[in-house]
Design an enzyme around this catalytic site. Structure first.
Site, PDB file in Angstrom:
ATOM      1  NE  ARG A   1     -63.865  33.613 -64.704  1.00  0.00           N
ATOM      2  CZ  ARG A   1     -63.989  32.356 -64.122  1.00  0.00           C
ATOM      3  NH1 ARG A   1     -65.217  31.518 -64.591  1.00  0.00           N
ATOM      4  NH2 ARG A   1     -63.449  31.656 -63.096  1.00  0.00           N
TER       5      ARG A   1
ATOM      6  CB  THR B   1     -66.429  53.441 -54.204  1.00  0.00           C
ATOM      7  OG1 THR B   1     -67.894  53.663 -54.414  1.00  0.00           O
ATOM      8  CG2 THR B   1     -65.777  54.000 -53.043  1.00  0.00           C
TER       9      THR B   1
ATOM     10  CD  GLU C   1     -77.710  58.537 -51.892  1.00  0.00           C
ATOM     11  OE1 GLU C   1     -78.554  58.308 -53.083  1.00  0.00           O
ATOM     12  OE2 GLU C   1     -77.069  57.797 -51.744  1.00  0.00           O
TER      13      GLU C   1
ATOM     14  CG  HIS D   1     -72.913  55.047 -60.163  1.00  0.00           C
ATOM     15  ND1 HIS D   1     -71.772  55.331 -59.273  1.00  0.00           N
ATOM     16  CD2 HIS D   1     -72.700  55.706 -61.389  1.00  0.00           C
ATOM     17  CE1 HIS D   1     -71.280  56.487 -59.967  1.00  0.00           C
ATOM     18  NE2 HIS D   1     -71.853  56.890 -61.089  1.00  0.00           N
TER      19      HIS D   1
ATOM     20  CG  ASP E   1     -73.935  50.393 -58.647  1.00  0.00           C
ATOM     21  OD1 ASP E   1     -73.302  51.030 -58.228  1.00  0.00           O
ATOM     22  OD2 ASP E   1     -74.921  50.311 -59.586  1.00  0.00           O
ATOM     23  CG  HIS E   2     -70.574  46.566 -55.908  1.00  0.00           C
ATOM     24  ND1 HIS E   2     -69.528  47.039 -56.858  1.00  0.00           N
ATOM     25  CD2 HIS E   2     -70.865  47.551 -55.190  1.00  0.00           C
ATOM     26  CE1 HIS E   2     -69.278  48.255 -56.782  1.00  0.00           C
ATOM     27  NE2 HIS E   2     -69.957  48.399 -55.563  1.00  0.00           N
TER      28      HIS E   2
ATOM     29  NE  ARG F   1     -68.731  53.929 -60.756  1.00  0.00           N
ATOM     30  CZ  ARG F   1     -68.113  55.079 -59.923  1.00  0.00           C
ATOM     31  NH1 ARG F   1     -67.110  55.743 -60.809  1.00  0.00           N
ATOM     32  NH2 ARG F   1     -67.992  55.142 -58.730  1.00  0.00           N
TER      33      ARG F   1
ATOM     34  CG  ASN G   1     -75.980  50.614 -55.541  1.00  0.00           C
ATOM     35  OD1 ASN G   1     -75.267  49.870 -56.516  1.00  0.00           O
ATOM     36  ND2 ASN G   1     -75.738  52.121 -56.052  1.00  0.00           N
TER      37      ASN G   1
ATOM     38  CG  HIS H   1     -70.404  56.241 -50.487  1.00  0.00           C
ATOM     39  ND1 HIS H   1     -70.322  55.669 -51.842  1.00  0.00           N
ATOM     40  CD2 HIS H   1     -69.180  56.249 -50.092  1.00  0.00           C
ATOM     41  CE1 HIS H   1     -69.175  55.347 -52.075  1.00  0.00           C
ATOM     42  NE2 HIS H   1     -68.531  55.636 -50.987  1.00  0.00           N
ATOM     43  N   GLY H   2     -71.375  53.822 -48.012  1.00  0.00           N
ATOM     44  CA  GLY H   2     -70.367  53.067 -47.207  1.00  0.00           C
ATOM     45  C   GLY H   2     -71.397  52.656 -45.962  1.00  0.00           C
TER      46      GLY H   2
ATOM     47  N   GLY I   1     -75.713  49.381 -50.884  1.00  0.00           N
ATOM     48  CA  GLY I   1     -75.295  48.348 -51.717  1.00  0.00           C
ATOM     49  C   GLY I   1     -74.438  47.566 -51.561  1.00  0.00           C
ATOM     50  CG  HIS I   2     -69.300  47.267 -51.242  1.00  0.00           C
ATOM     51  ND1 HIS I   2     -68.874  46.512 -49.953  1.00  0.00           N
ATOM     52  CD2 HIS I   2     -68.710  46.527 -52.179  1.00  0.00           C
ATOM     53  CE1 HIS I   2     -67.797  46.031 -50.297  1.00  0.00           C
ATOM     54  NE2 HIS I   2     -67.538  45.939 -51.733  1.00  0.00           N
TER      55      HIS I   2
ATOM     56  NE  ARG J   1     -65.591  52.012 -62.115  1.00  0.00           N
ATOM     57  CZ  ARG J   1     -65.040  52.831 -61.306  1.00  0.00           C
ATOM     58  NH1 ARG J   1     -64.841  52.332 -60.019  1.00  0.00           N
ATOM     59  NH2 ARG J   1     -64.251  53.829 -61.737  1.00  0.00           N
TER      60      ARG J   1
ATOM     61  CD  GLU K   1     -75.967  55.882 -56.989  1.00  0.00           C
ATOM     62  OE1 GLU K   1     -75.122  55.200 -57.222  1.00  0.00           O
ATOM     63  OE2 GLU K   1     -76.259  56.481 -55.782  1.00  0.00           O
TER      64      GLU K   1
HETATM   65  C1  LIG Z   1     -72.868  57.597 -55.142  1.00  0.00           C
HETATM   66  C2  LIG Z   1     -72.684  56.420 -54.402  1.00  0.00           C
HETATM   67  O1  LIG Z   1     -72.133  56.709 -53.152  1.00  0.00           O
HETATM   68  C3  LIG Z   1     -72.795  55.085 -54.628  1.00  0.00           C
HETATM   69  O2  LIG Z   1     -73.791  54.596 -54.968  1.00  0.00           O
HETATM   70  C4  LIG Z   1     -72.090  54.773 -55.879  1.00  0.00           C
HETATM   71  O3  LIG Z   1     -72.794  53.928 -56.967  1.00  0.00           O
HETATM   72  C5  LIG Z   1     -70.947  54.069 -55.908  1.00  0.00           C
HETATM   73  O4  LIG Z   1     -70.259  53.529 -56.973  1.00  0.00           O
HETATM   74  P1  LIG Z   1     -69.857  52.164 -57.130  1.00  0.00           P
HETATM   75  O5  LIG Z   1     -71.421  51.514 -56.870  1.00  0.00           O
HETATM   76  O6  LIG Z   1     -69.366  52.227 -58.574  1.00  0.00           O
HETATM   77  O7  LIG Z   1     -69.118  51.549 -55.905  1.00  0.00           O
HETATM   78  N1  LIG Z   2     -75.432  56.139 -52.891  1.00  0.00           N
HETATM   79  C1  LIG Z   2     -75.045  55.176 -52.213  1.00  0.00           C
HETATM   80  C2  LIG Z   2     -75.537  53.593 -52.873  1.00  0.00           C
HETATM   81  O1  LIG Z   2     -76.249  53.743 -53.684  1.00  0.00           O
HETATM   82  C3  LIG Z   2     -74.854  52.639 -52.221  1.00  0.00           C
HETATM   83  O2  LIG Z   2     -73.551  52.873 -51.822  1.00  0.00           O
HETATM   84  P1  LIG Z   2     -72.797  51.716 -51.106  1.00  0.00           P
HETATM   85  O3  LIG Z   2     -73.773  51.157 -49.992  1.00  0.00           O
HETATM   86  O4  LIG Z   2     -72.446  50.929 -52.245  1.00  0.00           O
HETATM   87  O5  LIG Z   2     -71.519  52.356 -50.741  1.00  0.00           O
END
Ligand SMILES: CC(=O)[C@@H](O)[C@H](O)COP(=O)(O)O
Ligand SMILES: NCC(=O)COP(=O)(O)O
Length: 240
Positions: free
Chosen positions: A18, A100, A151, A43, A9-10, A45, A7, A191-192, A213-214, A49, A70
Site C-alpha cells: 500500500r 527472490t 552462508e 536484504h 524483509d516481508h 535490494r 529475516n 533460503h527457503g 524469513g519468508h 522492493r 544482505e
Molecule cells: C539471500 C537470501 O536467500 C534471502 O535472504 C534474500 O533476502 C531473499 O530475497 P527476498 O527477501 O527479496 O526474497
Molecule cells: N539468507 C536467507 C534469509 O535471510 C531468508 O531467506 P528466506 O527464509 O526468506 O527464504
C-alpha cells in the site's frame, strides 16, 4: 545451540503493498528479538522492493542483537553499509527480474571485485558473510578472500519436490559445512527453510546460525510473530 537470524524483509513487502508506513519492520525486529531471535537480517535490494534505507538506519539504532544486511556487491551498497555500520554484511547476487534470490554468489566469477571490496568492508569493522552454494570450490575462494562467514544457500534443498534430490542436496550441504568449518570459517545457512524442512539442516553440527524469513513471516500472519519465532527457535535446537 543453532542461532536464529530472522529475516524481516516481508514485513516490508506487506507495507509496500500500500506504500504506507505499516506494518513497520522495526516493530517486527523488536518483537522477534523479544521472542528469542539471535539476530535480524534484512536484504536491502537495489530496487528497494521491500526494505528501504530508512528501515536499516532505524534498525541499526533499535535492535539489541546483531544486524546483518544482505547486499549486492555494488559501490552504492558499500557506501550505505559504511554509514550504517551493521554487525555484518552478507554479499548476495541480485537480478532485477528475480522473484527472490536464485542462487549463491559466484565468488570465482566475481573474485576481482571481491578482492578489493572485502578488505574495504573489513577496514570499517564490518564482518563479511558470503551467500554461496554448497560447492567446495566456491568455499575455497571465500577462504582465500578472507571472508568471516559463509552462508550456505539451502534453496535447492528447500525447493525440490524429489526426495532423492533433497537427500543429495542435504549431503552436499553437510560436506560444505564440514569443509568450511574445518577451514576456520563461521558457517550459517538459509533460503527457503521452513517449519517442515528445517530440522535436518539445523542438526548439522558445523552450522552455527540459520537465517529464516519468508516462512516465519508467513506463519506470523496466522499465529503472530512472537509465536512464529518461538516455534522456529524450538525446532532448530540441536538434539543431544
Ligand atoms: C539471500 C537470501 O536467500 C534471502 O535472504 C534474500 O533476502 C531473499 O530475497 P527476498 O527477501 O527479496 O526474497
Ligand atoms: N539468507 C536467507 C534469509 O535471510 C531468508 O531467506 P528466506 O527464509 O526468506 O527464504
Amino acid at each position: 545451540m543453532t542461532k536464529l537470524g530472522v529475516n524481516i524483509d516481508h514485513i516490508a513487502t506487506v507495507r509496500e503493498a500500500r506504500k504506507i508506513d505499516i506494518p513497520d519492520p522495526v516493530y517486527a525486529a523488536v518483537i522477534a528479538e523479544l521472542a528469542g531471535a539471535d539476530g535480524i537480517t534484512v536484504h536491502l535490494r537495489g530496487d528497494r522492493r521491500h526494505i528501504k534505507e530508512r528501515d536499516v538506519e532505524l534498525l541499526s539504532k533499535f535492535i539489541k542483537t546483531r544486524l546483518n544486511i544482505e547486499m549486492a556487491t555494488t559501490t552504492e551498497m558499500f557506501e550505505i553499509a559504511c554509514k550504517i555500520k551493521p554487525y555484518s554484511v552478507t554479499l548476495v547476487p541480485e537480478k532485477k527480474e528475480e522473484v527472490t534470490t536464485e542462487g549463491g554468489l559466484d565468488v570465482i566469477l566475481h573474485q576481482s571485485v571481491l578482492k578489493t571490496l572485502i578488505p574495504e568492508y573489513k577496514s570499517h569493522n564490518i564482518k563479511i558473510s558470503i551467500f554461496v552454494d554448497p560447492d567446495n570450490e566456491q568455499i575455497k575462494r571465500c577462504i582465500k578472500l578472507n571472508a568471516d562467514i559463509i552462508e550456505i544457500n539451502t534453496g535447492k534443498y528447500a525447493e525440490t519436490e524429489d526426495e532423492r534430490e533433497r537427500e543429495l542436496e542435504l549431503e552436499k550441504i553437510k560436506n560444505a559445512a564440514r569443509f568450511a568449518a574445518k577451514s576456520g570459517l563461521k558457517v550459517a545457512a538459509g533460503h527457503g527453510l521452513n517449519y517442515r524442512n528445517v530440522k535436518p539442516i539445523a542438526q548439522i553440527p558445523e552450522i552455527e546460525e540459520l537465517n529464516i524469513g519468508h516462512a516465519i513471516i508467513a506463519r506470523a500472519i496466522f499465529v503472530g510473530l512472537d509465536k512464529a519465532v518461538r516455534e522456529m527457535k524450538e525446532l532448530i535446537k540441536k538434539e543431544k
